[in-house]
Write an enzyme that holds these catalytic residues in place. Structure first.
Site, PDB file in Angstrom:
ATOM      1  N   HIS A  43       0.823  -1.223   0.000  1.00 47.99           N
ATOM      2  CA  HIS A  43       0.000   0.000   0.000  1.00 47.99           C
ATOM      3  C   HIS A  43       0.854   1.270   0.000  1.00 47.99           C
ATOM      4  O   HIS A  43       0.311   2.363  -0.209  1.00 47.99           O
ATOM      5  CB  HIS A  43      -0.909   0.051   1.240  1.00 47.99           C
ATOM      6  CG  HIS A  43      -1.911  -1.049   1.303  1.00 47.99           C
ATOM      7  ND1 HIS A  43      -2.813  -1.278   0.288  1.00 47.99           N
ATOM      8  CD2 HIS A  43      -2.146  -2.000   2.247  1.00 47.99           C
ATOM      9  CE1 HIS A  43      -3.579  -2.330   0.618  1.00 47.99           C
ATOM     10  NE2 HIS A  43      -3.183  -2.784   1.795  1.00 47.99           N
ATOM     11  N   ASP A  64      -2.436 -10.877  -2.020  1.00 46.13           N
ATOM     12  CA  ASP A  64      -2.917 -10.323  -0.743  1.00 46.13           C
ATOM     13  C   ASP A  64      -4.392  -9.937  -0.918  1.00 46.13           C
ATOM     14  O   ASP A  64      -4.804  -9.522  -1.997  1.00 46.13           O
ATOM     15  CB  ASP A  64      -2.082  -9.087  -0.382  1.00 46.13           C
ATOM     16  CG  ASP A  64      -2.401  -8.530   0.997  1.00 46.13           C
ATOM     17  OD1 ASP A  64      -1.629  -8.784   1.925  1.00 46.13           O
ATOM     18  OD2 ASP A  64      -3.442  -7.834   1.133  1.00 46.13           O
ATOM     19  N   HIS A 113      -5.999  -7.466  -0.035  1.00 44.99           N
ATOM     20  CA  HIS A 113      -6.194  -6.048  -0.336  1.00 44.99           C
ATOM     21  C   HIS A 113      -5.522  -5.686  -1.659  1.00 44.99           C
ATOM     22  O   HIS A 113      -4.497  -6.265  -2.011  1.00 44.99           O
ATOM     23  CB  HIS A 113      -5.585  -5.186   0.777  1.00 44.99           C
ATOM     24  CG  HIS A 113      -6.129  -5.478   2.129  1.00 44.99           C
ATOM     25  ND1 HIS A 113      -5.491  -6.330   3.020  1.00 44.99           N
ATOM     26  CD2 HIS A 113      -7.250  -5.057   2.737  1.00 44.99           C
ATOM     27  CE1 HIS A 113      -6.208  -6.402   4.130  1.00 44.99           C
ATOM     28  NE2 HIS A 113      -7.284  -5.650   3.996  1.00 44.99           N
ATOM     29  N   ASP A 115      -3.770 -12.914   4.049  1.00 48.46           N
ATOM     30  CA  ASP A 115      -5.054 -12.455   4.589  1.00 48.46           C
ATOM     31  C   ASP A 115      -6.226 -12.873   3.703  1.00 48.46           C
ATOM     32  O   ASP A 115      -7.372 -12.562   4.002  1.00 48.46           O
ATOM     33  CB  ASP A 115      -5.046 -10.938   4.857  1.00 48.46           C
ATOM     34  CG  ASP A 115      -4.337 -10.140   3.788  1.00 48.46           C
ATOM     35  OD1 ASP A 115      -4.051 -10.706   2.720  1.00 48.46           O
ATOM     36  OD2 ASP A 115      -4.087  -8.936   4.008  1.00 48.46           O
TER      37      ASP A 115
END
Ligand SMILES: [Zn+2]
Length: 344
Positions: A125, A162, A164, A249
């Site tokens: 991110h 991931d 996200h 995740d």
């Protein structure tokens, strides 16, 4: 030759993101403990080096690097409501970038065929000028840019599973035809980016590929997206190096993510990328830890990837099947990608 390297260090536990924060030091302890039970004969172990500011500057502005450096004098500092530093964050974040550089260097130099970098804080991110989503420096992005700059590697695939969307990585290579960024991520979800139509810009058009997937997708759906869209495009791209933003995740046990990926799914995704790397670049592949907040799911997922990297890439790959739910999504991906790639 030993096939696989592991880069790990308990010093990655020094950064504290806050009390009760899911991105916690115990994640590293769980991963290191898991590696202690793996077959030692197949693994070469490396300690990470610290990245230099000049290396971090490959993807981040000097002003922003200075901002992170200044937090080293503070007990804690909040970059945003999720992203907090402790006095050790600057040093740990530099070590995380350096740990990924240690891994890609070992592979690029031919010391090992592939590697897994167990690092934190995570990176995908992190934007050129901004910390967000538990991330400070974009470990994978710096490694990709470093491979291009210092090893003349022309085509790099970054596959990000991931849960996200890796908005920072996407942003850094959005205009680049040299880095193919592919992400499968829960949508709608943090950070809100990663829709189908985000395919790159200018010369980079077609070199960003997003699979924004609804919660509850699991192994069959992920693998069908790999087989129908991601791998055919990756083969046409023919990478000289494969990087995985390996977040766990999307594991079914994860408290933040809503996906249902199991150990078998991580094995199968890794096997496909391992095979691709064997076909196009003598197996050069580095997996990098991103998220993953259930310690058991994290360690089990990590073990699946590391064990698969140690196997022969020619082992049989079973076709993905039974994922009717993924078909509409695959159709939408095709719609946006067919102008740029041949799809089956
Ligand atoms: Zn994540």
């Amino acid at each position: 030759m030993t096939r696989t390297a592991i880069v790990a260090d308990r010093r990655f536990m020094a950064h504290v993101a806050g009390r009760h924060h899911p991105e916690r030091p115990e994640r590293i302890a769980a991963m290191i403990e898991m590696t202690e039970h793996l077959n030692r004969a197949n693994l070469k172990r490396y300690l990470p080096r610290e990245a230099t500011p000049a290396e971090i500057e490959l993807c981040h502005s000097r002003a922003y690097i200075g901002e992170v450096e200044r937090t080293a004098r503070l007990e804690h500092f909040d970059f945003d409501p999720d992203t907090h530093t402790s006095a050790a964050t600057w040093e740990t974040a530099r070590l995380a970038v350096g740990g990924v550089l240690t891994a890609v260097e070992a592979v690029a130099d031919g010391d090992v065929e592939n590697a897994f970098a167990i690092v934190r804080p995570p990176g995908h991110h992190a934007r050129p000028d901004q910390a967000m989503g538990f991330c400070f420096f974009n470990n994978v992005a710096v490694a990709a840019q470093w491979l291009a700059t210092h090893h003349g590697i022309k085509r790099i695939l970054i596959l990000d599973w991931d849960v996200h969307h890796g908005n920072g990585t996407q942003e850094m290579f959005y205009a680049s035809p040299e880095v193919l960024y592919m992400s499968l991520h829960q949508y709608p979800f943090y950070p809100g980016t990663g829709w189908f139509d985000e395919v790159g810009v200018g010369r980079g058009t077609g070199f960003t590929i997003n699979a924004p997937i609804p919660a509850t997708f699991g192994d069959p759906e992920y693998l069908q997206i790999f087989d129908a869209v991601l791998l055919p495009i990756a083969r046409q791209f023919a990478p000289d190096f494969v990087l995985i933003s390996a977040g766990f995740d999307c594991h079914f046990r994860d408290p933040l993510g809503g996906m249902r990926v199991t150990e078998n799914g991580f094995t199968a995704m890794t096997r496909r990328l391992h095979r691709l790397a064997a076909e196009t670049c003598n197996g050069k592949l580095v997996a990098v830890l991103e998220g993953g907040y259930d310690l058991e799911g994290l360690a089990a997922g990590g073990r699946s990837v590391i064990e698969e990297l140690g196997r022969d890439p020619d082992e049989r790959i079973a076709a993905a099947e039974g994922a009717q739910r993924a078909l509409p999504l695959i159709e939408r991906m095709r719609h946006y990608l067919e102008p740029h790639w041949q799809l089956p």
